[in-house]
Design an enzyme around this catalytic site. Sequence first.
Site, PDB file in Angstrom:
ATOM      1  N   ILE A   1      -7.662   1.650  -1.199  1.00  0.00           N
ATOM      2  CA  ILE A   1      -7.469   2.500  -0.022  1.00  0.00           C
ATOM      3  C   ILE A   1      -6.000   2.900   0.001  1.00  0.00           C
ATOM      4  CG2 ILE A   1      -7.483   2.573   2.501  1.00  0.00           C
ATOM      5  CD1 ILE A   1      -9.862   0.606   2.368  1.00  0.00           C
ATOM      6  N   LEU A   2      -5.760   4.192   0.124  1.00  0.00           N
ATOM      7  CA  LEU A   2      -4.411   4.726   0.005  1.00  0.00           C
ATOM      8  C   LEU A   2      -3.762   4.934   1.367  1.00  0.00           C
ATOM      9  CD1 LEU A   2      -5.286   7.233  -2.825  1.00  0.00           C
ATOM     10  CD2 LEU A   2      -4.050   5.057  -3.052  1.00  0.00           C
TER      11      LEU A   2
ATOM     12  N   ASN B   1     -14.255  12.723  -1.927  1.00  0.00           N
ATOM     13  CA  ASN B   1     -14.817  11.402  -2.168  1.00  0.00           C
ATOM     14  C   ASN B   1     -16.325  11.472  -1.962  1.00  0.00           C
ATOM     15  OD1 ASN B   1     -14.833   8.693  -2.820  1.00  0.00           O
ATOM     16  ND2 ASN B   1     -14.133   7.994  -0.825  1.00  0.00           N
ATOM     17  N   THR B   2     -17.016  10.482  -2.470  1.00  0.00           N
ATOM     18  CA  THR B   2     -18.443  10.347  -2.214  1.00  0.00           C
ATOM     19  C   THR B   2     -18.675   9.023  -1.507  1.00  0.00           C
ATOM     20  OG1 THR B   2     -18.957   9.223  -4.287  1.00  0.00           O
ATOM     21  CG2 THR B   2     -19.066  11.623  -4.296  1.00  0.00           C
ATOM     22  N   HIS B   3     -19.815   8.955  -0.837  1.00  0.00           N
ATOM     23  CA  HIS B   3     -20.183   7.717  -0.155  1.00  0.00           C
ATOM     24  C   HIS B   3     -21.689   7.535  -0.269  1.00  0.00           C
ATOM     25  CE1 HIS B   3     -19.849   4.386   2.564  1.00  0.00           C
ATOM     26  NE2 HIS B   3     -20.868   4.863   3.260  1.00  0.00           N
TER      27      HIS B   3
ATOM     28  N   ASP C   1     -13.951   7.188   5.162  1.00  0.00           N
ATOM     29  CA  ASP C   1     -15.295   7.762   5.327  1.00  0.00           C
ATOM     30  C   ASP C   1     -15.466   8.552   6.619  1.00  0.00           C
ATOM     31  OD1 ASP C   1     -16.099   6.720   2.861  1.00  0.00           O
ATOM     32  OD2 ASP C   1     -16.793   4.850   3.758  1.00  0.00           O
TER      33      ASP C   1
ATOM     34  N   ARG D   1       0.832  -1.217   0.000  1.00  0.00           N
ATOM     35  CA  ARG D   1       0.000   0.000   0.000  1.00  0.00           C
ATOM     36  C   ARG D   1       0.864   1.263   0.000  1.00  0.00           C
ATOM     37  NH1 ARG D   1      -4.842  -0.420   0.541  1.00  0.00           N
ATOM     38  NH2 ARG D   1      -4.776  -2.286   1.841  1.00  0.00           N
TER      39      ARG D   1
END
Length: 187
Positions: free
Chosen positions: A87-88, A102-104, A140, A60
């Site tokens: 996932i960073l 970002n969106t969720h 998130d 990662r």
Amino acid sequence: MRLAVLASGSGTILDAICSAGIPVAVVVVDRACGAQEVASRHGVACELLERRSYGRDFDRDGYTAELVGVLEGWDVELVVMAGFGTILGKAMFDAFEGHILNTHPALLPSFPGWHGVADALAYGVKVTGCTVHVATEEVDAGPILAQEAVAVEPDDTVESLHERIKAVERRIYIRTISEILERGSVQ
């Protein structure tokens, strides 16, 4: 602000962004996917930074460092995640702190994580929705920039509810990105 879009899937969010006239400097994808064709159709440069492992041996931090290098090479100032599945690591959030969107598909802080729509249905909520937020190292959990509710219908499936949420997502994401570009800052 020079904008990059990170994508992993079909490219529907990317298509909405480009169709709205939002200038995109580069699209970066982590796998061969439909977003590459969408970028090509809109005349936007696209780089494939392939994720070679999905197991425990995934590096990662190494992958994140490569991605940061690509984005810095394009002089990117704002990063927009559009269904990006990787996932960073910390280096991304250090390099672009407060400048990753970002969106969720839920009304955060409720139902974070990869299965927000299914989790909301399983819990039995009558209303869910979509959130646009600043991405942070904690998934998130970043500051919320925009939200909109979507009613859950009695006969909804994960797929039918997710499709209605996606329509809201594209609209409020584009509005939020446009507002950020107009004022020249995220908040």
